[in-house]
Write a protein that holds these residues in place. Structure first.
Motif, short mmCIF file in Angstrom:
data_model
loop_
_atom_site.label_atom_id
_atom_site.label_comp_id
_atom_site.label_asym_id
_atom_site.label_seq_id
_atom_site.Cartn_x
_atom_site.Cartn_y
_atom_site.Cartn_z
N PRO A 125 43.84 17.85 41.36
CA PRO A 125 43.21 19.09 40.87
C PRO A 125 44.12 20.31 40.98
O PRO A 125 44.09 21.19 40.11
CB PRO A 125 41.97 19.23 41.77
N VAL A 126 44.94 20.38 42.04
CA VAL A 126 45.86 21.51 42.18
C VAL A 126 46.91 21.48 41.07
O VAL A 126 47.22 22.52 40.47
CB VAL A 126 46.54 21.49 43.57
N LEU A 127 47.45 20.30 40.78
CA LEU A 127 48.42 20.18 39.69
C LEU A 127 47.79 20.58 38.35
O LEU A 127 48.43 21.24 37.53
CB LEU A 127 48.94 18.74 39.62
N VAL A 128 46.55 20.20 38.15
CA VAL A 128 45.86 20.56 36.92
C VAL A 128 45.66 22.08 36.85
O VAL A 128 45.83 22.70 35.79
CB VAL A 128 44.50 19.84 36.82
N SER A 129 45.34 22.71 37.99
CA SER A 129 45.16 24.16 38.02
C SER A 129 46.45 24.89 37.64
O SER A 129 46.44 25.84 36.85
CB SER A 129 44.71 24.61 39.42
N VAL A 130 47.58 24.43 38.20
CA VAL A 130 48.87 25.04 37.87
C VAL A 130 49.18 24.81 36.39
O VAL A 130 49.68 25.71 35.70
CB VAL A 130 49.98 24.46 38.75
N SER A 131 48.86 23.62 35.88
CA SER A 131 49.10 23.32 34.47
C SER A 131 48.28 24.21 33.56
O SER A 131 48.76 24.69 32.52
CB SER A 131 48.79 21.85 34.19
N ILE A 132 47.01 24.44 33.93
CA ILE A 132 46.15 25.31 33.12
C ILE A 132 46.76 26.72 33.05
O ILE A 132 46.84 27.32 31.97
CB ILE A 132 44.73 25.37 33.71
N ALA A 133 47.19 27.24 34.20
CA ALA A 133 47.80 28.57 34.22
C ALA A 133 49.07 28.61 33.38
O ALA A 133 49.32 29.59 32.65
CB ALA A 133 48.10 28.99 35.66
N LEU B 144 42.05 35.02 47.25
CA LEU B 144 41.32 33.98 46.51
C LEU B 144 41.76 32.60 46.96
O LEU B 144 40.92 31.70 47.13
CB LEU B 144 41.56 34.14 45.01
N PHE B 145 43.06 32.41 47.17
CA PHE B 145 43.53 31.14 47.69
C PHE B 145 42.87 30.82 49.03
O PHE B 145 42.54 29.67 49.33
CB PHE B 145 45.05 31.17 47.88
N GLY B 146 42.71 31.86 49.86
CA GLY B 146 42.18 31.68 51.21
C GLY B 146 40.77 31.14 51.25
O GLY B 146 40.31 30.65 52.30
N THR B 147 40.03 31.20 50.12
CA THR B 147 38.69 30.61 50.09
C THR B 147 38.74 29.09 50.12
O THR B 147 37.71 28.44 50.36
CB THR B 147 37.94 31.05 48.81
N ALA B 148 39.93 28.53 49.87
CA ALA B 148 40.10 27.07 49.82
C ALA B 148 39.15 26.44 48.79
O ALA B 148 38.73 25.29 48.93
CB ALA B 148 39.92 26.44 51.19
N ASN B 149 38.83 27.22 47.78
CA ASN B 149 37.95 26.75 46.71
C ASN B 149 38.78 26.58 45.45
O ASN B 149 39.46 27.51 45.01
CB ASN B 149 36.83 27.78 46.49
N LEU B 150 38.71 25.39 44.86
CA LEU B 150 39.57 25.07 43.72
C LEU B 150 39.31 26.01 42.53
O LEU B 150 40.25 26.39 41.83
CB LEU B 150 39.38 23.62 43.30
N VAL B 151 38.06 26.39 42.32
CA VAL B 151 37.74 27.26 41.20
C VAL B 151 38.40 28.62 41.38
O VAL B 151 39.03 29.16 40.45
CB VAL B 151 36.21 27.43 41.07
N TRP B 152 38.29 29.20 42.58
CA TRP B 152 38.91 30.50 42.83
C TRP B 152 40.43 30.41 42.82
O TRP B 152 41.11 31.34 42.40
CB TRP B 152 38.41 31.09 44.14
N LEU B 153 40.96 29.30 43.29
CA LEU B 153 42.41 29.07 43.21
C LEU B 153 42.86 29.11 41.76
O LEU B 153 43.86 29.76 41.41
CB LEU B 153 42.77 27.73 43.84
N THR B 154 42.13 28.43 40.89
CA THR B 154 42.47 28.39 39.47
C THR B 154 42.36 29.76 38.83
O THR B 154 43.20 30.17 38.03
CB THR B 154 41.57 27.38 38.74
N VAL B 155 41.29 30.49 39.19
CA VAL B 155 41.11 31.85 38.66
C VAL B 155 42.31 32.72 39.04
O VAL B 155 42.86 33.46 38.22
CB VAL B 155 39.80 32.47 39.19
N GLY B 156 42.71 32.64 40.31
CA GLY B 156 43.85 33.43 40.77
C GLY B 156 45.13 33.08 40.03
O GLY B 156 45.89 33.96 39.61
N LEU B 157 45.37 31.78 39.85
CA LEU B 157 46.59 31.34 39.17
C LEU B 157 46.58 31.75 37.70
O LEU B 157 47.61 32.19 37.17
CB LEU B 157 46.73 29.82 39.29
N VAL B 158 45.45 31.61 37.04
CA VAL B 158 45.38 32.01 35.63
C VAL B 158 45.62 33.51 35.48
O VAL B 158 46.33 33.96 34.57
CB VAL B 158 44.01 31.62 35.03
N LEU B 159 45.06 34.30 36.40
CA LEU B 159 45.22 35.75 36.34
C LEU B 159 46.66 36.18 36.54
O LEU B 159 47.26 36.86 35.70
CB LEU B 159 44.32 36.41 37.38
N VAL B 160 47.25 35.76 37.67
CA VAL B 160 48.57 36.29 38.03
C VAL B 160 49.72 35.51 37.39
O VAL B 160 50.78 36.07 37.12
CB VAL B 160 48.72 36.31 39.57
#
Length: 443
Positions: free
Chosen positions: A291-299, A340-356
């Protein structure tokens, strides 16, 4: 500038824009995009593997922390070698042309990446395994040292007068696409194979794929003509006999120094969100790898889609202004995104990565190629662009994962010291970019 003597000519056309036909423009776009995608896929495939695989395959006796640091240390070596490749290939590109130089860099990169996938593990050949990995990483860095500048110039020096920013953003799409492709391939392989099979041989498939990509990219690049601006310099015999000397001496000294500092924030940002974030999320936050790799890929995909918009904005408002605004936004978002990363929540991690990473990074990275290319006149542009991008890459890019890992370790696992470092890189880049004078630009 040290140049060979030019024959008499009534009116030099160096720097004047040519009007290329649509077929040639299509070939340029395709060659710039595919070539850069292949090169960055190869280079950052190592980064993903360093985060997830190499510490087990090549440093099995080290602790998790030490293994990660060793893997990132060899990652950093690629950036240390890149300036050497930049100087050598920059000189060649300014002397014999952009097209032929890019063909050589692609073959070197592809060969090194494919051989990495065939390396025996440390369990099989002992200490020779990490040594061979290091050697191949050096070859990768050497090849990429001449790639980025050439890909940017292939696009910018072919571009219509009012579309320099758009064309300069095209090679940047290759970086985002290469990162997305590499992380998606790794994610797919981890879904296909169980952990033991992936660690043993599954990861190697991603490296073997490089052979196919390199052949495609090489064939496409052979179809592209030399850039009109270099062809004009060649015709008038106005090449520099010592491009590196001309880049670091007046009148180019100021632009070279400012370019080196202006890139600090961009290099640190990319390797934070595209490289370090994977290790941080899977290690400190204990999130699953796929899921983390997918999040980075989406961003990264979002970034690739938005990069042309950055190029169009650069054409409208100037690349300097767009780059400056984007770097400033990155600095402002560092602390909120790590929160956002600190929430350890994949959705918020993805939101942060897409934003920044997906949106803000696209804003300044799309304008970067055109801005940095404009720092130097045509006869030394390949060398100048390579020096700025590759020398700054040592501290701005290559050392970032190491620095962030160390700062988080010193801060008992908290990311706030690391955030302070990233904000400082943004501040330095903003100041340097603001100091670039429009009258000193050459495009």
């Amino acid at each position: 500038m040290t140049v060979t003597e030019a024959p008499p000519h009534p009116a030099s056309t160096i720097g004047k824009r040519h009007v290329p036909d649509r077929r040639r423009l299509r070939n340029v776009v395709l060659a710039s995009l595919l070539g850069a995608t292949v090169e960055w896929y190869d280079f950052f495939l190592y980064a993903t593997a360093a985060s997830l695989v190499f510490k087990h395959v090549f440093y099995p006796d080290a602790s998790a922390f030490v293994g990660t640091m060793l893997a990132f240390a060899t990652f950093a070596v690629g950036f240390v070698v890149r300036p050497i490749g930049g100087v050598i290939f920059g000189h060649v590109g300014d002397r014999i042309g952009r097209k032929r130089t890019l063909a050589v860099t692609m073959v070197l990169m592809g060969a090194a990446t494919a051989l990495m996938g065939a390396l025996p593990s440390a369990a099989q050949i002992g200490v020779a395994a990490p040594i061979l990995l290091l050697v191949l990483r050096i070859v990768q860095g050497f090849a990429l040292g001449g790639e980025w500048a050439g890909a940017v110039l292939l696009a910018v020096e072919h571009s219509p007068a009012r579309r320099r920013g758009l064309f300069g953003s095209i090679p940047q799409i290759g970086l985002a696409a290469g990162l997305a492709l590499g992380t998606l391939v790794f994610a797919l392989l981890q879904m296909i194979f169980d952990d033991a099979a992936f660690q043993s041989y599954g990861w190697r498939i991603a490296f073997a794929l490089s052979i196919v990509l390199v052949v495609i990219g090489f064939v496409v690049r052979l179809k592209v003509e030399e850039t009109p601006e270099f062809a004009e310099v060649d015709r008038l015999a106005q090449k520099s006999s010592a491009p590196l000397k001309d880049v670091i001496t007046p009148p180019n000294t100021r632009n070279t120094l400012l370019g080196l500092l202006a890139r600090w924030g961009e290099g640190a940002a990319f390797n934070t969100w595209g490289v370090f974030a994977i290790t941080y999320a899977t290690g400190a936050l204990h999130l699953a790898k796929v899921p983390v790799l997918v999040s980075v890929s989406i961003a990264a995909i979002v970034m690739a889609v938005l990069l042309p918009a950055s190029g169009l904005l650069a054409d409208r408002f100037g690349p300097k202004r767009i780059y400056l605004i984007g770097i400033a936004a990155y600095g402002l978002l560092v602390y909120p995104v790590f929160a956002l990363f600190g929430t350890a929540n994949l959705v918020w991690l993805t939101v942060g990565l897409v934003l920044v990473f997906g949106i803000v990074h696209a804003l300044f990275y799309g304008a970067q190629g055109t801005l940095f290319a404009s720092l130097f006149p045509t006869p030394v542009r390949y060398t100048g662009l390579s020096v700025v991008y590759q020398f700054s890459g040592i501290w701005a890019s290559g050392l970032t994962p190491l620095i962030l890992t160390a700062l988080i370790g010193v801060d008992d696992g908290r990311p706030w010291l690391a955030c302070a470092y990233l904000v400082a890189t943004a501040a330095i880049s903003v100041a340097a970019t603001a100091a670039i004078r429009n009258r000193d630009l050459h495009l």
